[in-house]
Design a protein around this motif. Structure first.
Motif, short mmCIF file in Angstrom:
data_model
loop_
_atom_site.label_atom_id
_atom_site.label_comp_id
_atom_site.label_asym_id
_atom_site.label_seq_id
_atom_site.Cartn_x
_atom_site.Cartn_y
_atom_site.Cartn_z
N ILE A 1 38.38 1.90 30.42
CA ILE A 1 39.24 2.49 29.39
C ILE A 1 40.67 1.99 29.55
N LEU A 2 41.29 1.65 28.42
CA LEU A 2 42.70 1.25 28.38
C LEU A 2 43.37 1.97 27.21
N ASN A 3 44.43 2.69 27.50
CA ASN A 3 45.15 3.46 26.47
C ASN A 3 44.22 4.37 25.69
N LYS A 4 43.35 5.06 26.41
CA LYS A 4 42.41 6.04 25.86
C LYS A 4 41.32 5.42 24.98
N SER A 5 41.16 4.11 25.03
CA SER A 5 40.12 3.43 24.26
C SER A 5 39.18 2.68 25.21
N VAL A 6 37.88 2.72 24.90
CA VAL A 6 36.90 2.00 25.70
C VAL A 6 37.00 0.52 25.37
N ILE A 7 37.30 -0.31 26.38
CA ILE A 7 37.42 -1.75 26.15
C ILE A 7 36.19 -2.51 26.62
N SER A 8 35.36 -1.88 27.46
CA SER A 8 34.12 -2.52 27.88
C SER A 8 33.17 -1.50 28.47
N ASP A 9 31.89 -1.83 28.42
CA ASP A 9 30.84 -1.03 29.05
C ASP A 9 30.10 -1.90 30.04
N LEU A 10 29.87 -1.38 31.23
CA LEU A 10 29.05 -2.04 32.23
C LEU A 10 27.71 -1.31 32.30
N TYR B 1 34.83 -4.91 23.86
CA TYR B 1 35.15 -4.45 22.51
C TYR B 1 36.57 -4.83 22.11
N TYR B 2 36.77 -4.88 20.79
CA TYR B 2 38.11 -4.96 20.22
C TYR B 2 38.19 -3.96 19.07
N TYR B 3 39.40 -3.64 18.66
CA TYR B 3 39.59 -2.58 17.66
C TYR B 3 40.35 -3.09 16.45
N ILE B 4 39.86 -2.70 15.27
CA ILE B 4 40.57 -2.94 14.00
C ILE B 4 40.64 -1.61 13.27
#
Length: 245
Positions: A14-23, A37-40
């Motif tokens: 998690i970065l800045n309250k957002s999930v950036i990757s799952d292992l 992941y990326y966010y739009i």
């Protein structure tokens, strides 16, 4: 996250309250997947999927979930040339790239339709339900298309022409339900469904309004959740059905 046996099965980064990757880990604790992941507009999208082999070496990097799905199917699950594989497709709009791609001759696809196949329920010639467009545009790629009712089959024939692959299989009870010694209440109806446009709950409300003209003492209880909740509530209020629905 841990599985039912208390073993680690996935880990969020998690970065800045957002999930950036799952292992993702297998049953013996080895890392098998890393999904980034990326966010739009606050919507999460897959940027890459890394597959690791049993020696923790990178086996392949995919750019989409569909690519990963196709690779897994072809290499690990349906890879025997002397076996016939039948794919029952629920949501073709999700798997249309796999359905339309080149595949072995022993792959057979069976499509299913479990909702209205057009958008405006008052007009069978209206725009088709986008979830089913790949079916109608690629009928020749299907071994069978399962349809809910004979009437729906006839509507499809009127628009897209007849085909040997159309099969009607209603998803209703074919036998008496188990008797739990509970007295049925024939004045009460219950709907359990996600509040989504595809569920056609606006049509249910319209139909029930007509039922109330003939049977004013019946009631409908709707249970669910989803983005259409406020629209459905407004529809019930506008039709002055709050005492009955």
């Amino acid at each position: 996250k841990y599985d039912d046996y208390g073993k680690l099965c996935s880990l969020h980064q998690i970065l800045n309250k957002s999930v950036i990757s799952d292992l993702i880990y297998d049953v013996i604790g080895r890392l098998v997947l890393k999904v980034e992941y990326y966010y739009i507009d606050n919507k999460k999208n897959v940027s890459s999927i890394t597959l690791f082999n049993r020696f923790f070496e990178i086996e392949y990097i995919f750019s989409s979930m569909n690519d990963f799905f196709e690779y897994t199917i072809h290499k690990y699950i349906c890879n025997a040339p002397d076996i016939l594989y039948y794919f029952f497709i629920d949501r073709i709009s999700v798997f249309d790239s796999f359905f339309l791609s080149k595949h072995p001759n022993n792959y057979y696809f069976i499509g299913t339709i479990h909702a209205a196949h057009y958008q405006n329920y008052k007009d069978i010639y209206s725009m088709p339900n986008k979830r089913y467009i790949p079916y109608f545009m690629n009928i020749h790629k299907l071994e069978a298309l399962i349809i809910l009712t004979e009437q729906q089959k006839q509507d499809i024939i009127r628009i897209y022409g007849d085909s040997r692959i159309y099969q009607v299989i209603p998803h209703t009870l074919s036998h008496e339900p188990i008797n739990y010694n509970v007295q049925p209440d024939f004045s009460k109806f219950v709907s359990l469904s996600r509040y989504d446009k595809g569920k056609r709950l606006d049509l249910l409300i319209d139909i029930f309004a007509k039922v109330l003209h003939v049977h004013p003492n019946v009631s409908l209880e709707m249970y669910g959740f989803g983005a259409e909740k406020e629209n459905l509530e407004k529809m019930i209020i506008d039709k002055r059905l709050c005492k009955s629905i």
